[in-house]
Design a protein around this motif. Structure first.
Motif, mmCIF file in Angstrom:
data_model
loop_
_atom_site.group_PDB
_atom_site.id
_atom_site.type_symbol
_atom_site.label_atom_id
_atom_site.label_comp_id
_atom_site.label_asym_id
_atom_site.label_seq_id
_atom_site.Cartn_x
_atom_site.Cartn_y
_atom_site.Cartn_z
ATOM 1 N N ARG B 174 2.145 5.193 -18.995
ATOM 2 C CA ARG B 174 2.912 6.256 -19.660
ATOM 3 C C ARG B 174 4.395 6.153 -19.345
ATOM 4 N NH1 ARG B 174 -2.252 7.723 -19.392
ATOM 5 N NH2 ARG B 174 -2.990 8.853 -21.213
ATOM 6 N N ASN B 178 7.456 5.607 -21.992
ATOM 7 C CA ASN B 178 8.669 6.415 -21.964
ATOM 8 C C ASN B 178 9.902 5.518 -22.125
ATOM 9 O OD1 ASN B 178 9.585 9.096 -21.811
ATOM 10 N ND2 ASN B 178 10.397 8.673 -19.764
ATOM 11 N N TYR B 181 10.218 4.620 -25.757
ATOM 12 C CA TYR B 181 10.806 5.723 -26.514
ATOM 13 C C TYR B 181 12.326 5.751 -26.357
ATOM 14 C CZ TYR B 181 6.469 8.254 -27.651
ATOM 15 O OH TYR B 181 5.279 8.630 -28.168
ATOM 16 N N VAL B 182 12.771 5.585 -25.110
ATOM 17 C CA VAL B 182 14.204 5.650 -24.835
ATOM 18 C C VAL B 182 14.927 4.511 -25.547
ATOM 19 C CG1 VAL B 182 15.948 5.472 -23.008
ATOM 20 C CG2 VAL B 182 13.918 6.906 -22.667
#
Lengths: 306, 248
Positions: B174, B178, B181-182
């Motif tokens: 996870r 992340n 996503y960034v």
């Protein structure tokens, strides 16, 4: 009677300064005829454990009994009675499918014909390629051949080290079907996997992380042990939503979980408060619902608690 | 139009002798999108990805990556993309810092750029103390996060991730997403393959390859509606089960 009994096994590698403890006081029991899963990510110690139980590696301390035999004193007897499929493909790449199978049958003093009934369902799928060299097989076929070779001497206990790693979701399901078939024939299976969802297909599981057992239970038992209320939440803008959830006092943990974020709430009394807070904030397309924990939720919780 | 797209393909095909590994695939990936590229083992994902990375010439069809033609400008493509796989990305016998120095050098970045970027990554991943540690002694989760940082070290327009999270624990998995996503929020296009179906849900759009063709391509929500499935896992099973080709 236990088919496998592991007591206080410790295994470390390296000298003082660079010492790595691969297995840190591991104990568990596997019943005869069950599928027992060792569930854990890379580096959990799964392969060290398998190598100790198949008499290929000595533990620093602790005892291990396989099919009533001591892994140190009676290693030769154990080797005749167990089947082992290592994580890395270890058949002879330059022998054909048939030659590999013949070879393994011969070194165990048996023949393909003698134990054909056991491997039939699996072997039939690769038989059309029996004259192809093992090195030229596709991944799925290699896996089936390796399983056939591990079974050809009709072992009492079968050790499968990450048989489904890197395998797609469909092939993984097919592989587990094969395991069910073997279990029905009375073989005890110890299988390791990094895929948490496969835990549900085992009779009992040990969750392993960094050489330590987090939990030993039935898959349903692992889930019942999850003590916190859990909610699945989604809204437009999942990234800011996650930040908001993590910042909430009432929330113990929040993380992405497929289409939703899973929100672990500190206790039952706070559930309504969490609902209200979310409803009153300016989130568009907000959806929230109570959900039951998944094995992965349990693993995350246990990992963070240790 | 094509300036808005990170990747475009039109009837892209690759044959090996009589065998059609990739069979006339046509799709587009938007800039800054997280694009999930799914398929069973042997469906043709790796072959398709190799063509898009400029490592293998197509047999027929067209494709552009970062606006560059895969036939004529494959060397330029290599410079415009980042790549990371589960199996290989970093040199085990180089330190954390040396790996970044090495990749920065390969992509022709200046010493000043490398120095600044290295400091940023070490700080960002909380790896300052491990800067001079050999990569092989890092835990897998850290390695994967570092590998991703190295893959986007030269600020590529597109990053290709081939099963980046295989075998990684659920918490690190996870944290890794992340980072994806960034990166995407910063404008980098992410092209990712995975066997974890929950990760398919994290993508903006997902394509599913079956027997060398793209059999489905849409947002996870629309795919679930279309196939009347509760999860992406179900969508995948419905499509991949009908594959005729033997898994590889």
């Amino acid at each position: 009677m236990s088919s496998i009994s592991v007591k206080n096994i410790i295994k470390s590698y390296g000298k003082k300064k660079d010492k790595v403890i691969a297995l840190n006081d591991i104990s568990f029991e596997v019943k005869e005829g069950e599928i027992f899963g060792i569930i854990g990510p890379d580096g959990a110690g799964k392969t060290s454990l398998f190598r100790i139980l198949t008499t290929l590696l000595l533990a620093d301390s602790g005892t291990a009994i396989v099919d009533g035999l001591d892994v140190i004193k009676e290693f030769e007897k154990i080797r005749k009675r167990v089947g082992y499929m290592p994580g890395r493909f270890s058949l002879y790449q330059d022998l054909t499918v048939k030659e590999n199978l013949d070879f393994f049958a011969t070194i165990f003093n048996t023949s393909i014909e003698e134990n054909y009934s056991l491997i039939k369902d699996i072997y039939l799928q690769i038989e059309p390629f029996k004259d192809r060299r093992a090195g030229k097989l596709s991944g799925g076929m290699k896996q089936k051949l390796a399983l056939s070779c591990a079974l050809i001497h009709r072992p009492v206990v079968l050790f499968l080290d990450e048989p489904t790693t890197g395998v797609d979701a469909v092939s993984r399901k097919e592989f587990w079907e094969m395991l069910k078939g073997l279990k029905a024939q009375g073989i005890t299976i110890l299988v390791s996997t990094p895929y948490m969802d496969e835990a549900m297909l085992c009779d009992n599981v040990a969750l392993l992380q960094k050489g330590k057992v987090l939990s030993i239970n039935t898959p349903a038992g692992v889930i019942t042990d999850f003590k916190y209320p859990l909610m699945a939440v989604k809204a437009k803008g999942m990234l800011p939503l996650l930040e908001q959830l993590k910042a909430m006092e009432t929330v113990k943990d929040a993380y992405p979980f497929g289409e939703y974020h899973h929100v672990v709430i500190k206790n039952e009394q706070l559930v309504q408060q969490v609902r209200d807070t979310l409803s009153n904030s300016s989130l568009s397309d907000l959806q929230m619902k109570r959900v039951e924990a998944d094995i992965e939720d349990c693993f995350i919780d246990l990992m963070k608690e240790k | 139009m094509s300036e808005q797209k990170a990747i475009t393909t039109n009837k892209l095909t690759k044959k090996f002798g009589d065998f059609t590994a990739v069979d006339e695939i046509s799709f587009e990936v938007n800039k800054g999108e997280i694009f999930g590229f799914l398929g069973a083992n042997g469906a043709g994902k790796t072959t398709a990805m190799r063509m898009l990375c400029g490592l293998s010439l197509p047999t027929s069809g067209e494709a552009t990556v970062a606006g560059l033609n895969v036939y004529k400008e494959n060397e330029k493509i290599k410079r415009s993309i980042g790549y990371m796989s589960q199996k290989f990305s970093l040199y085990d016998d180089l330190t954390v810092k040396e790996n970044m120095r090495f990749y920065g050098g390969i992509y022709g970045k200046s010493n000043a750029f490398i120095k600044q970027k290295t400091a940023y990554i070490l700080d960002h991943l909380h790896l300052e103390k491990e800067a001079n540690v050999l990569v092989k002694s890092l835990p897998l989760g850290w390695k994967q996060k570092l590998a991703f940082s190295v893959a986007v070290f030269h600020a590529p327009e597109i990053v290709f991730l081939d099963e980046p999270t295989g075998g990684v624990d659920p918490v690190t998995r996870r944290e890794f997403w992340n980072m994806i996503y960034v990166a995407a929020a910063g404008g980098t296009t992410v092209f990712v393959t995975t066997h974890y179906m929950d990760e398919a849900e994290y993508c903006d759009r997902v394509s599913i390859m079956v027997d060398g063709r793209i059999d489905a391509l849409d947002t996870p929500i629309r795919l679930k509606e279309k196939f009347n499935a509760a999860s992406m896992d179900e969508v995948f099973l419905k499509l991949a089960r009908k594959a005729a080709r033997a898994a590889d």
